[in-house]
Design a protein around this motif. Structure first.
Motif, short mmCIF file in Angstrom:
data_model
loop_
_atom_site.label_atom_id
_atom_site.label_comp_id
_atom_site.label_asym_id
_atom_site.label_seq_id
_atom_site.Cartn_x
_atom_site.Cartn_y
_atom_site.Cartn_z
N TRP A 266 0.83 -1.21 0.00
CA TRP A 266 0.00 0.00 0.00
C TRP A 266 0.86 1.27 0.00
O TRP A 266 1.64 1.50 0.91
N ARG A 267 0.72 2.04 -1.06
CA ARG A 267 1.45 3.30 -1.17
C ARG A 267 0.51 4.35 -1.75
O ARG A 267 -0.18 4.11 -2.74
N VAL A 268 0.48 5.53 -1.14
CA VAL A 268 -0.41 6.62 -1.55
C VAL A 268 0.43 7.87 -1.74
O VAL A 268 1.10 8.33 -0.81
N GLY A 269 0.39 8.42 -2.94
CA GLY A 269 1.21 9.59 -3.24
C GLY A 269 0.96 10.77 -2.32
O GLY A 269 1.90 11.46 -1.90
N LYS A 270 -0.30 11.03 -1.97
CA LYS A 270 -0.62 12.17 -1.12
C LYS A 270 0.06 12.06 0.23
O LYS A 270 0.45 13.07 0.83
N ALA A 271 0.22 10.84 0.73
CA ALA A 271 0.86 10.66 2.04
C ALA A 271 2.30 11.15 2.01
O ALA A 271 2.80 11.69 3.02
N GLU A 272 2.96 11.01 0.89
CA GLU A 272 4.36 11.42 0.79
C GLU A 272 4.49 12.94 0.69
O GLU A 272 5.51 13.50 1.08
N THR A 273 3.44 13.60 0.20
CA THR A 273 3.46 15.07 0.21
C THR A 273 3.12 15.62 1.59
O THR A 273 3.43 16.77 1.89
N GLU A 274 2.48 14.79 2.41
CA GLU A 274 2.07 15.22 3.75
C GLU A 274 3.12 14.88 4.82
O GLU A 274 2.98 15.27 5.97
N ILE A 275 4.18 14.19 4.42
CA ILE A 275 5.11 13.68 5.42
C ILE A 275 5.78 14.79 6.21
O ILE A 275 6.14 14.61 7.38
N GLY A 276 5.95 15.96 5.60
CA GLY A 276 6.56 17.07 6.31
C GLY A 276 5.73 17.55 7.48
O GLY A 276 6.26 18.20 8.41
N GLY A 278 4.22 15.49 9.49
CA GLY A 278 4.31 14.51 10.56
C GLY A 278 3.61 13.21 10.24
O GLY A 278 2.92 13.05 9.23
N ALA A 279 3.80 12.25 11.15
CA ALA A 279 3.30 10.90 10.95
C ALA A 279 1.77 10.85 10.91
O ALA A 279 1.18 10.07 10.16
N LYS A 280 1.10 11.71 11.70
CA LYS A 280 -0.37 11.66 11.72
C LYS A 280 -0.94 12.09 10.38
O LYS A 280 -1.86 11.45 9.85
N ALA A 281 -0.41 13.17 9.82
CA ALA A 281 -0.91 13.65 8.53
C ALA A 281 -0.68 12.62 7.44
O ALA A 281 -1.54 12.38 6.59
N ALA A 282 0.51 12.00 7.46
CA ALA A 282 0.80 10.98 6.46
C ALA A 282 -0.09 9.76 6.64
O ALA A 282 -0.60 9.19 5.66
N THR A 283 -0.31 9.35 7.88
CA THR A 283 -1.17 8.19 8.15
C THR A 283 -2.61 8.48 7.73
O THR A 283 -3.28 7.61 7.16
N ASP A 284 -3.10 9.69 7.99
CA ASP A 284 -4.45 10.05 7.57
C ASP A 284 -4.61 9.91 6.06
O ASP A 284 -5.67 9.47 5.57
N ALA A 285 -3.57 10.28 5.31
CA ALA A 285 -3.63 10.15 3.85
C ALA A 285 -3.53 8.69 3.43
O ALA A 285 -4.24 8.24 2.52
N LEU A 286 -2.67 7.92 4.07
CA LEU A 286 -2.50 6.51 3.73
C LEU A 286 -3.77 5.71 3.98
O LEU A 286 -4.11 4.81 3.21
N LEU A 287 -4.46 6.02 5.05
CA LEU A 287 -5.61 5.23 5.48
C LEU A 287 -6.93 6.01 5.35
O LEU A 287 -7.88 5.76 6.08
N ALA A 288 -6.98 6.92 4.39
CA ALA A 288 -8.15 7.80 4.25
C ALA A 288 -9.43 7.02 4.02
O ALA A 288 -10.50 7.42 4.49
N ASP A 289 -9.36 5.92 3.32
CA ASP A 289 -10.57 5.13 3.01
C ASP A 289 -10.64 3.85 3.82
O ASP A 289 -11.25 2.86 3.39
N ARG A 305 1.94 5.20 14.91
CA ARG A 305 3.06 5.09 15.86
C ARG A 305 4.30 4.49 15.20
O ARG A 305 5.42 4.94 15.44
N THR A 306 4.10 3.47 14.38
CA THR A 306 5.24 2.82 13.72
C THR A 306 5.87 3.76 12.71
O THR A 306 7.11 3.86 12.62
#
Length: 316
Positions: A266-276, A278-289, A305-306
């Motif tokens: 599982w890889r989501v491009g938006k998560a990588e733009t949100e990584i700056g 923090g982990a919560k923003a990136a996780t929200d994008a990765l697991l949005a659905d 957390r991981t």
């Protein structure tokens, strides 16, 4: 195990051609997944095509500066290769996190990618399973689902893809090379190889019948700090509850792929733009659905957390 016929292929094209002649044929190399499923009569091929002698067992540099990994390179050899350890460390670490030493000695690069997306109910032939018998139902939905997928699922299946190697290949933007029975070839981005279940969970990949993987190509190394972290119920020989493959650069940018959460890496491009952020923003994008069950809802905070721990480690 049901009776089957057997032949050894002399070349990749011959193997693909042989599969076209036998509609119920399967390729076999290491056999670490297929033989188990045959013993349970979940897989019942009428014909086996042994591809161990077709010569796809080398790791070679490409003209673009990457590596071409033959389909029959064993997992142990790939993890130990000096070039892989130096330039693609996330792949070496993911391989060493998978299965056991004995299985890694037999398992092949192509076989690792092609192992069935599955859950415990897939193995239990007394229970309905849409992957085994399309239209019969999914016992995992409403059943015990602690280890199963939270995103990319459908009403027909919530199984997870078990491969650690495939998650690393996804974050590395690998390409899968194949040959068909008519000797035509194609290159498939690894992110497109595996299907989501939709209404047809019995189809794990986009490969045509008889299409044989010949190699996996890694692009030119991208550097950065490469980490593979796997969270599981026991220290070895266990599928991931969740895993994170990450390549983090000095400027803070990162590539991220997850295992243990979906029917495919599982890889989501938006998560990588949100990584700056923090982990919560990136996780929200990765697991949005995400569509977690009562049993596996813990995976959502576990991913955050991981991922946070991985980013902290990568940034020193």
């Amino acid at each position: 195990m049901r009776a089957f016929s057997y032949e050894k292929a002399a070349s990749p094209a011959d193997a693909a051609a042989a599969a076209a002649k036998h509609p119920e044929a399967k390729f076999i190399a290491g056999g670490t997944n297929l033989l188990d499923l045959m013993k349970l009569q979940i897989e019942t091929p009428a014909h086996l095509i042994d591809v161990n002698g077709v010569g796809l067992d080398k790791i070679e540099p490409t003209s673009e500066g990457g590596l071409r990994i033959g389909a029959l390179v064993r997992n142990t050899a790939l993890a130990a290769d000096e070039r892989v350890r130096r330039d693609y460390a996330v792949l070496s670490r993911a391989l060493l996190a998978g299965a056991s030493g004995q299985l890694r000695n037999r398992a092949t690069t192509a076989g690792n990618l092609l192992q069935r997306t599955r859950c415990p109910y897939f193995y239990d032939t007394a229970q309905p399973c849409n992957k085994r018998q399309p239209g019969s139902g999914c016992s995992a939905i409403g059943g015990f689902s602690r280890q199963l997928a939270v995103v990319g699922v459908s009403d027909a299946c919530i199984a997870t893809h078990p491969s650690d190697m495939a998650v690393a290949m996804r974050v590395l933007d690998a390409t899968v090379e194949t040959v068909k029975a008519d000797r035509s070839t194609r290159s498939i981005p690894v992110g497109e190889l595996h299907r989501l279940p939709g209404k047809a969970p019995d189809l794990d990949t986009i490969l045509d019948k008889g299409e044989l993987i010949t190699a996996v190509t890694l692009p030119k190394p991208v550097g950065g700090t490469q980490i593979y972290r796997k969270v599981r119920d026991r220290a070895s020989y266990a599928f991931a509850l969740i895993s994170v493959a990450a390549i983090v650069q000095r400027d803070g940018s990162a590539r991220i792929a997850l295992g243990g959460v979906a029917p495919k890496p599982w890889r989501v491009g938006k998560a990588e733009t949100e990584i700056g952020r923090g982990a919560k923003a990136a996780t929200d994008a990765l697991l949005a659905d995400a569509r977690p069950t009562h049993d596996n809802a813990f995976k959502l905070p576990l991913v955050e957390r991981t991922l946070g721990a991985v980013l902290t480690q990568a940034r020193g």
